[in-house]
Scaffold this motif. Structure first.
Motif, PDB file in Angstrom:
ATOM      1  N   UNK A  79     -58.756  44.923   0.658  1.00  0.00           N
ATOM      2  CA  UNK A  79     -59.681  46.041   0.861  1.00  0.00           C
ATOM      3  C   UNK A  79     -59.365  46.804   2.149  1.00  0.00           C
ATOM      4  N   UNK A  80     -58.873  46.107   3.164  1.00  0.00           N
ATOM      5  CA  UNK A  80     -58.532  46.773   4.436  1.00  0.00           C
ATOM      6  C   UNK A  80     -57.385  47.755   4.221  1.00  0.00           C
ATOM      7  N   UNK A  81     -56.399  47.352   3.429  1.00  0.00           N
ATOM      8  CA  UNK A  81     -55.279  48.236   3.099  1.00  0.00           C
ATOM      9  C   UNK A  81     -55.779  49.499   2.412  1.00  0.00           C
ATOM     10  N   UNK A  82     -56.649  49.339   1.445  1.00  0.00           N
ATOM     11  CA  UNK A  82     -57.169  50.491   0.696  1.00  0.00           C
ATOM     12  C   UNK A  82     -57.988  51.401   1.608  1.00  0.00           C
ATOM     13  N   UNK A  83     -58.816  50.819   2.461  1.00  0.00           N
ATOM     14  CA  UNK A  83     -59.603  51.618   3.414  1.00  0.00           C
ATOM     15  C   UNK A  83     -58.696  52.353   4.403  1.00  0.00           C
ATOM     16  N   UNK A  84     -57.629  51.699   4.852  1.00  0.00           N
ATOM     17  CA  UNK A  84     -56.693  52.357   5.767  1.00  0.00           C
ATOM     18  C   UNK A  84     -55.978  53.523   5.085  1.00  0.00           C
ATOM     19  N   UNK A  85     -55.610  53.349   3.828  1.00  0.00           N
ATOM     20  CA  UNK A  85     -54.981  54.441   3.089  1.00  0.00           C
ATOM     21  C   UNK A  85     -55.945  55.618   2.936  1.00  0.00           C
ATOM     22  N   UNK A  86     -57.199  55.341   2.583  1.00  0.00           N
ATOM     23  CA  UNK A  86     -58.182  56.415   2.448  1.00  0.00           C
ATOM     24  C   UNK A  86     -58.498  57.061   3.806  1.00  0.00           C
ATOM     25  N   UNK A  87     -58.535  56.257   4.871  1.00  0.00           N
ATOM     26  CA  UNK A  87     -58.761  56.805   6.214  1.00  0.00           C
ATOM     27  C   UNK A  87     -57.658  57.756   6.623  1.00  0.00           C
ATOM     28  N   UNK A  88     -56.400  57.368   6.355  1.00  0.00           N
ATOM     29  CA  UNK A  88     -55.271  58.243   6.663  1.00  0.00           C
ATOM     30  C   UNK A  88     -55.366  59.527   5.848  1.00  0.00           C
ATOM     31  N   UNK A 117     -53.363  68.585  20.667  1.00  0.00           N
ATOM     32  CA  UNK A 117     -54.083  67.547  21.397  1.00  0.00           C
ATOM     33  C   UNK A 117     -54.776  66.574  20.438  1.00  0.00           C
ATOM     34  N   UNK A 118     -55.432  67.091  19.424  1.00  0.00           N
ATOM     35  CA  UNK A 118     -56.108  66.233  18.441  1.00  0.00           C
ATOM     36  C   UNK A 118     -55.091  65.350  17.715  1.00  0.00           C
ATOM     37  N   UNK A 119     -53.979  65.938  17.311  1.00  0.00           N
ATOM     38  CA  UNK A 119     -52.949  65.169  16.623  1.00  0.00           C
ATOM     39  C   UNK A 119     -52.403  64.065  17.519  1.00  0.00           C
ATOM     40  N   UNK A 120     -52.142  64.381  18.770  1.00  0.00           N
ATOM     41  CA  UNK A 120     -51.609  63.380  19.698  1.00  0.00           C
ATOM     42  C   UNK A 120     -52.608  62.264  19.965  1.00  0.00           C
ATOM     43  N   UNK A 121     -53.862  62.624  20.140  1.00  0.00           N
ATOM     44  CA  UNK A 121     -54.883  61.607  20.443  1.00  0.00           C
ATOM     45  C   UNK A 121     -55.023  60.618  19.286  1.00  0.00           C
ATOM     46  N   UNK A 122     -55.032  61.126  18.054  1.00  0.00           N
ATOM     47  CA  UNK A 122     -55.196  60.226  16.914  1.00  0.00           C
ATOM     48  C   UNK A 122     -53.900  59.527  16.522  1.00  0.00           C
ATOM     49  N   UNK A 123     -52.752  60.105  16.837  1.00  0.00           N
ATOM     50  CA  UNK A 123     -51.486  59.520  16.428  1.00  0.00           C
ATOM     51  C   UNK A 123     -50.893  58.581  17.471  1.00  0.00           C
ATOM     52  N   UNK A 167     -44.254  58.484   5.861  1.00  0.00           N
ATOM     53  CA  UNK A 167     -45.376  57.998   5.068  1.00  0.00           C
ATOM     54  C   UNK A 167     -45.039  58.049   3.584  1.00  0.00           C
ATOM     55  N   UNK A 168     -44.405  59.127   3.157  1.00  0.00           N
ATOM     56  CA  UNK A 168     -44.021  59.243   1.742  1.00  0.00           C
ATOM     57  C   UNK A 168     -43.055  58.121   1.379  1.00  0.00           C
ATOM     58  N   UNK A 200     -57.216  56.235  20.638  1.00  0.00           N
ATOM     59  CA  UNK A 200     -58.392  56.071  19.791  1.00  0.00           C
ATOM     60  C   UNK A 200     -58.068  55.077  18.689  1.00  0.00           C
ATOM     61  N   UNK A 201     -56.930  55.219  18.107  1.00  0.00           N
ATOM     62  CA  UNK A 201     -56.544  54.386  16.981  1.00  0.00           C
ATOM     63  C   UNK A 201     -55.504  53.368  17.421  1.00  0.00           C
ATOM     64  N   UNK A 202     -55.693  52.149  17.015  1.00  0.00           N
ATOM     65  CA  UNK A 202     -54.676  51.134  17.285  1.00  0.00           C
ATOM     66  C   UNK A 202     -53.826  50.887  16.052  1.00  0.00           C
ATOM     67  N   UNK A 203     -54.008  51.700  15.031  1.00  0.00           N
ATOM     68  CA  UNK A 203     -53.285  51.534  13.773  1.00  0.00           C
ATOM     69  C   UNK A 203     -51.879  52.107  13.889  1.00  0.00           C
ATOM     70  N   UNK A 204     -50.847  51.268  13.703  1.00  0.00           N
ATOM     71  CA  UNK A 204     -49.464  51.760  13.797  1.00  0.00           C
ATOM     72  C   UNK A 204     -49.103  52.788  12.746  1.00  0.00           C
ATOM     73  N   UNK A 205     -49.752  52.741  11.585  1.00  0.00           N
ATOM     74  CA  UNK A 205     -49.409  53.680  10.517  1.00  0.00           C
ATOM     75  C   UNK A 205     -49.794  55.110  10.852  1.00  0.00           C
ATOM     76  N   UNK A 206     -50.676  55.325  11.818  1.00  0.00           N
ATOM     77  CA  UNK A 206     -51.050  56.690  12.198  1.00  0.00           C
ATOM     78  C   UNK A 206     -49.889  57.408  12.895  1.00  0.00           C
ATOM     79  N   UNK A 207     -48.928  56.651  13.412  1.00  0.00           N
ATOM     80  CA  UNK A 207     -47.775  57.248  14.092  1.00  0.00           C
ATOM     81  C   UNK A 207     -46.739  57.781  13.119  1.00  0.00           C
ATOM     82  N   UNK A 208     -46.814  57.385  11.866  1.00  0.00           N
ATOM     83  CA  UNK A 208     -45.784  57.774  10.908  1.00  0.00           C
ATOM     84  C   UNK A 208     -45.836  59.270  10.619  1.00  0.00           C
TER      85      UNK A 208
END
Length: 183
Positions: A91-100, A43-49, A67-68, A54-62
């Motif tokens: 800076x947004x790219x770097x923050x997104x990478x660290x967030x992931x 459930x947690x994985x699905x909600x965040x992915x 991702x590799x 919760x997240x509108x970031x497309x990279x969370x679906x990878x």
């Protein structure tokens, strides 16, 4: 440093699960505790992915393999290989990478302690590649065009795999695979 933090977090969580403190929680004491834990992690994985919950970031679906592949792609003619509409830039790219990375560290710690088999090698490669790419992007923004962030990603993947599994051979294998993929 990240691999040491990962191993410490994993050890502390495993000790907490075995302690009597965890036995007081329903999720650990129920007769179907394993099933409940797997359901909650799913459930947690699905909600965040899943995009839009919760997240509108497309990279969370990878997936980890995707991702590799994404972070190992080199820049071409100074253009970003990570799509700016998905990741942002600067800076947004770097923050997104660290967030992931932070999300994946916690997800992996909880996933590999479940009563079903879950590997640690591919998540270690993914976490290392993302961390290496973030450091490569920081270096690229400071030093300029002579830096290849994807090279940092391959070294990061090898270093994280070697540090988490505590074997040299996994790092060597990853460097050989990355060299083959990048050539």
């Amino acid at each position: 440093i990240v691999s040491v933090a990962f191993i410490r977090l994993l050890m502390k969580y495993a000790e907490w699960c075995k302690a009597k403190v965890a036995a007081k929680w329903w999720i650990f004491a129920s007769p179907h505790a394993g099933l409940v834990q797997v359901f909650i992690m799913t459930l947690i994985t699905c909600v965040f992915s899943y995009p839009g919950l919760i997240s509108s970031a497309p990279y969370m679906r990878l997936s980890q393999a995707e991702m590799i592949k994404v972070v190992l792609v080199p820049k071409k003619d100074g253009l970003q290989s990570l799509k700016s509409e998905d990741w942002g830039s600067g800076a947004v790219l770097i923050l997104n990478l660290f967030g992931w990375l932070v999300f994946k560290v916690f997800l992996t710690v909880f996933s590999i302690t479940l009563p079903i088999p879950a590997g640690v090698f591919v998540p270690a490669l993914a976490m290392g590649a993302v961390l290496g790419r973030a450091i490569g992007e920081i270096s690229f923004s400071i030093f300029g065009a002579d830096i290849m962030p994807s090279g940092y990603a391959s070294v990061g993947a090898a270093a994280m795999a070697a540090a988490i599994t505590r074997t040299i051979s996994s790092g060597i294998i990853m460097l050989e695979v990355a060299t083959f993929l990048l050539s």
